[in-house]
Write an enzyme that holds these catalytic residues in place. Structure first.
Site, PDB file in Angstrom:
ATOM      1  N   ASN A  15      20.525 -68.553 -37.535  1.00 28.88           N
ATOM      2  CA  ASN A  15      21.711 -68.796 -38.371  1.00 28.88           C
ATOM      3  C   ASN A  15      21.896 -70.307 -38.533  1.00 28.88           C
ATOM      4  O   ASN A  15      22.298 -70.982 -37.592  1.00 28.88           O
ATOM      5  CB  ASN A  15      22.948 -68.168 -37.712  1.00 28.88           C
ATOM      6  CG  ASN A  15      24.217 -68.456 -38.489  1.00 28.88           C
ATOM      7  OD1 ASN A  15      24.178 -68.807 -39.665  1.00 28.88           O
ATOM      8  ND2 ASN A  15      25.358 -68.308 -37.831  1.00 28.88           N
ATOM      9  N   TRP A  16      21.600 -70.777 -39.730  1.00 24.48           N
ATOM     10  CA  TRP A  16      21.703 -72.222 -39.972  1.00 24.48           C
ATOM     11  C   TRP A  16      23.146 -72.687 -40.095  1.00 24.48           C
ATOM     12  O   TRP A  16      23.403 -73.886 -40.095  1.00 24.48           O
ATOM     13  CB  TRP A  16      20.962 -72.586 -41.259  1.00 24.48           C
ATOM     14  CG  TRP A  16      19.472 -72.531 -41.170  1.00 24.48           C
ATOM     15  CD1 TRP A  16      18.724 -72.195 -40.080  1.00 24.48           C
ATOM     16  CD2 TRP A  16      18.546 -72.844 -42.221  1.00 24.48           C
ATOM     17  NE1 TRP A  16      17.392 -72.282 -40.389  1.00 24.48           N
ATOM     18  CE2 TRP A  16      17.253 -72.676 -41.694  1.00 24.48           C
ATOM     19  CE3 TRP A  16      18.686 -73.233 -43.556  1.00 24.48           C
ATOM     20  CZ2 TRP A  16      16.104 -72.894 -42.459  1.00 24.48           C
ATOM     21  CZ3 TRP A  16      17.547 -73.452 -44.321  1.00 24.48           C
ATOM     22  CH2 TRP A  16      16.270 -73.287 -43.777  1.00 24.48           C
ATOM     23  N   LYS A  17      24.070 -71.770 -40.280  1.00 24.36           N
ATOM     24  CA  LYS A  17      25.472 -72.146 -40.545  1.00 24.36           C
ATOM     25  C   LYS A  17      25.506 -73.149 -41.705  1.00 24.36           C
ATOM     26  O   LYS A  17      24.769 -72.990 -42.664  1.00 24.36           O
ATOM     27  CB  LYS A  17      26.129 -72.706 -39.278  1.00 24.36           C
ATOM     28  CG  LYS A  17      25.864 -71.857 -38.041  1.00 24.36           C
ATOM     29  CD  LYS A  17      26.733 -72.242 -36.886  1.00 24.36           C
ATOM     30  CE  LYS A  17      26.243 -71.541 -35.638  1.00 24.36           C
ATOM     31  NZ  LYS A  17      27.286 -71.314 -34.670  1.00 24.36           N
ATOM     32  N   HIS A 103      30.832 -62.874 -39.066  1.00 23.49           N
ATOM     33  CA  HIS A 103      30.548 -63.887 -38.039  1.00 23.49           C
ATOM     34  C   HIS A 103      31.879 -64.418 -37.502  1.00 23.49           C
ATOM     35  O   HIS A 103      32.845 -64.576 -38.255  1.00 23.49           O
ATOM     36  CB  HIS A 103      29.705 -65.018 -38.627  1.00 23.49           C
ATOM     37  CG  HIS A 103      29.167 -65.939 -37.574  1.00 23.49           C
ATOM     38  ND1 HIS A 103      29.944 -66.915 -36.980  1.00 23.49           N
ATOM     39  CD2 HIS A 103      27.956 -66.012 -36.970  1.00 23.49           C
ATOM     40  CE1 HIS A 103      29.216 -67.541 -36.065  1.00 23.49           C
ATOM     41  NE2 HIS A 103      27.999 -67.012 -36.049  1.00 23.49           N
ATOM     42  N   GLU A 105      32.875 -67.239 -36.810  1.00 22.96           N
ATOM     43  CA  GLU A 105      33.398 -68.444 -37.494  1.00 22.96           C
ATOM     44  C   GLU A 105      34.083 -68.048 -38.805  1.00 22.96           C
ATOM     45  O   GLU A 105      35.081 -68.661 -39.195  1.00 22.96           O
ATOM     46  CB  GLU A 105      32.248 -69.449 -37.709  1.00 22.96           C
ATOM     47  CG  GLU A 105      31.855 -70.096 -36.396  1.00 22.96           C
ATOM     48  CD  GLU A 105      30.413 -70.570 -36.307  1.00 22.96           C
ATOM     49  OE1 GLU A 105      29.729 -70.657 -37.346  1.00 22.96           O
ATOM     50  OE2 GLU A 105      29.968 -70.848 -35.172  1.00 22.96           O
ATOM     51  N   GLU A 175      28.219 -60.986 -30.208  1.00 24.58           N
ATOM     52  CA  GLU A 175      28.299 -62.427 -29.984  1.00 24.58           C
ATOM     53  C   GLU A 175      29.628 -62.769 -29.314  1.00 24.58           C
ATOM     54  O   GLU A 175      30.657 -62.904 -29.996  1.00 24.58           O
ATOM     55  CB  GLU A 175      28.223 -63.174 -31.321  1.00 24.58           C
ATOM     56  CG  GLU A 175      26.952 -62.911 -32.096  1.00 24.58           C
ATOM     57  CD  GLU A 175      26.607 -64.095 -32.980  1.00 24.58           C
ATOM     58  OE1 GLU A 175      25.560 -64.689 -32.758  1.00 24.58           O
ATOM     59  OE2 GLU A 175      27.408 -64.433 -33.871  1.00 24.58           O
ATOM     60  N   GLY A 181      27.823 -71.648 -29.616  1.00 19.88           N
ATOM     61  CA  GLY A 181      27.823 -73.099 -29.794  1.00 19.88           C
ATOM     62  C   GLY A 181      28.395 -73.862 -28.611  1.00 19.88           C
ATOM     63  O   GLY A 181      28.673 -75.045 -28.713  1.00 19.88           O
ATOM     64  N   SER A 220      24.393 -69.149 -27.775  1.00 16.06           N
ATOM     65  CA  SER A 220      23.649 -70.171 -27.018  1.00 16.06           C
ATOM     66  C   SER A 220      22.270 -69.704 -26.535  1.00 16.06           C
ATOM     67  O   SER A 220      21.828 -70.072 -25.445  1.00 16.06           O
ATOM     68  CB  SER A 220      24.498 -70.689 -25.849  1.00 16.06           C
ATOM     69  OG  SER A 220      25.673 -71.319 -26.353  1.00 16.06           O
ATOM     70  N   GLY A 241      21.944 -69.590 -33.311  1.00 17.38           N
ATOM     71  CA  GLY A 241      22.531 -70.639 -34.141  1.00 17.38           C
ATOM     72  C   GLY A 241      21.817 -71.960 -33.925  1.00 17.38           C
ATOM     73  O   GLY A 241      20.745 -72.221 -34.480  1.00 17.38           O
ATOM     74  N   GLY A 242      22.403 -72.804 -33.066  1.00 17.15           N
ATOM     75  CA  GLY A 242      21.910 -74.167 -32.872  1.00 17.15           C
ATOM     76  C   GLY A 242      20.406 -74.275 -32.680  1.00 17.15           C
ATOM     77  O   GLY A 242      19.755 -75.129 -33.293  1.00 17.15           O
TER      78      GLY A 242
HETATM   79  C1  PEP Z   1      25.613 -68.070 -34.072  1.00 16.87           C
HETATM   80  O1  PEP Z   1      25.762 -68.919 -34.930  1.00 16.87           O
HETATM   81  O2  PEP Z   1      25.734 -66.889 -34.364  1.00 16.87           O
HETATM   82  C2  PEP Z   1      25.312 -68.483 -32.694  1.00 16.87           C
HETATM   83  C3  PEP Z   1      25.097 -67.558 -31.786  1.00 16.87           C
HETATM   84  O3  PEP Z   1      25.279 -69.843 -32.438  1.00 16.87           O
HETATM   85  P1  PEP Z   1      24.679 -70.569 -31.129  1.00 16.87           P
HETATM   86  O4  PEP Z   1      23.301 -69.963 -30.886  1.00 16.87           O
HETATM   87  O5  PEP Z   1      24.611 -72.015 -31.504  1.00 16.87           O
HETATM   88  O6  PEP Z   1      25.605 -70.293 -29.995  1.00 16.87           O
END
Ligand code: PEP
Length: 258
Positions: A15-17, A103, A105, A175, A181, A220, A241-242
């Site tokens: 997930n590039w966000k 999501h 966010e 999640e 994050g 994470s 994500g990251g």
């Molecule tokens: C996400 O964006 O869904 C996510 C799990 O981010 P991260 O891996 O950065 O925690």
């Protein structure tokens, strides 16, 4: 991935966000492609959830690789007075094959509601997009013993208008919001407990669907912790994500699922 899940192909989605101009997206794909599927063995499904503006670029760059391009949101209506929104058909036309819905966010920062998701999930399926429905509790909810109540509500509403025969076409990403994050990853036991609960909720609708539906963990995930998470019996993959922003670390997570 564990042998006890022979019927469920692992799925790793990045997930590039809010990241990536089209130039950055094209460069990313060029770097990622040679790193994917180096090892022999079982190939996981791989997806990249990218901003609307990069969907076509990524779909073109990854054509023939089997990597699915996903949008990060969509509107449930086909057309209408919804300024700033996009429909499933618009995403399909760009080459998207999936869409992230709900999501945390979107829920926390942009007012996404379970009611809207009740319509979005079947709308995506009807249009031919695979929905990746995100669910998860806050730290306060977990500490108050409210995790199951929260997950039950989110899963039931998100799947409410989905026919039993299509439940397994939805991918569900568990999640925990406190792990997104933050660098605070759920322990393998915590992640297993929650994903198994999510699967049981699908089982309340259809036992057959519960066997087939893919439940991912997100929060994470990194190359260093992916292995122990992915080996849990009810975890069929990861939403990353990251760590997906670096092609090398994303490819290492994909390899951990192979
Ligand atoms: C996400 O964006 O869904 C996510 C799990 O981010 P991260 O891996 O950065 O925690």
């Amino acid at each position: 991935m564990p042998d006890e899940n022979p019927g469920r192909t692992p799925y790793i989605a990045g997930n590039w966000k809010l990241w990536g101009t089209r130039a950055q997206a094209a460069d990313y794909c060029e770097r990622l492609l040679p790193l994917l599927f180096e090892a022999d063995g079982r190939r996981p499904d791989v997806g990249l959830c990218v901003p609307y503006t990069s969907i076509e670029t990524v779909a073109t760059a990854l054509a023939g690789s089997g990597v699915v391009v996903a949008a990060q949101n969509m509107h449930q209506a086909e057309t209408g007075a919804y300024t700033g929104e996009v429909s499933a058909a618009m995403l399909l036309e760009l080459g998207a094959g999936a869409v992230v819905l709900g999501h945390s966010e979107r829920r926390q920062l942009f007012g996404e509601t379970d009611r809207a998701l009740t319509e979005k999930v079947p709308a995506a399926l009807a249009a031919g997009l695979q929905p990746i429905l995100c669910v998860g509790e806050t730290e306060e909810e977990r500490e108050a013993g409210d995790m199951e109540r929260k997950l039950r509500h989110q899963v039931q509403e998100g799947l409410e208008q989905v026919d039993d025969g299509r439940l397994a076409d939805v991918v569900i990403a568990y999640e925990p919001i406190w792990a997104i994050g933050t660098g605070k990853v759920a322990t393998p036991d915590q992640a297993q407990e929650a994903t198994s609960f999510v699967r049981a909720l699908v089982g309340d609708r259809s036992r057959a669907a519960a066997e087939r539906v893919r439940v991912l963990y997100g929060g994470s995930v990194k190359p260093e912790n992916a292995g122990e998470i992915l080996e849990q019996a009810d975890i069929d993959g990861a939403l990353v994500g990251g760590a997906s922003l670096d092609p090398d670390s994303f490819a290492r997570i994909v390899a951990a699922a192979g």
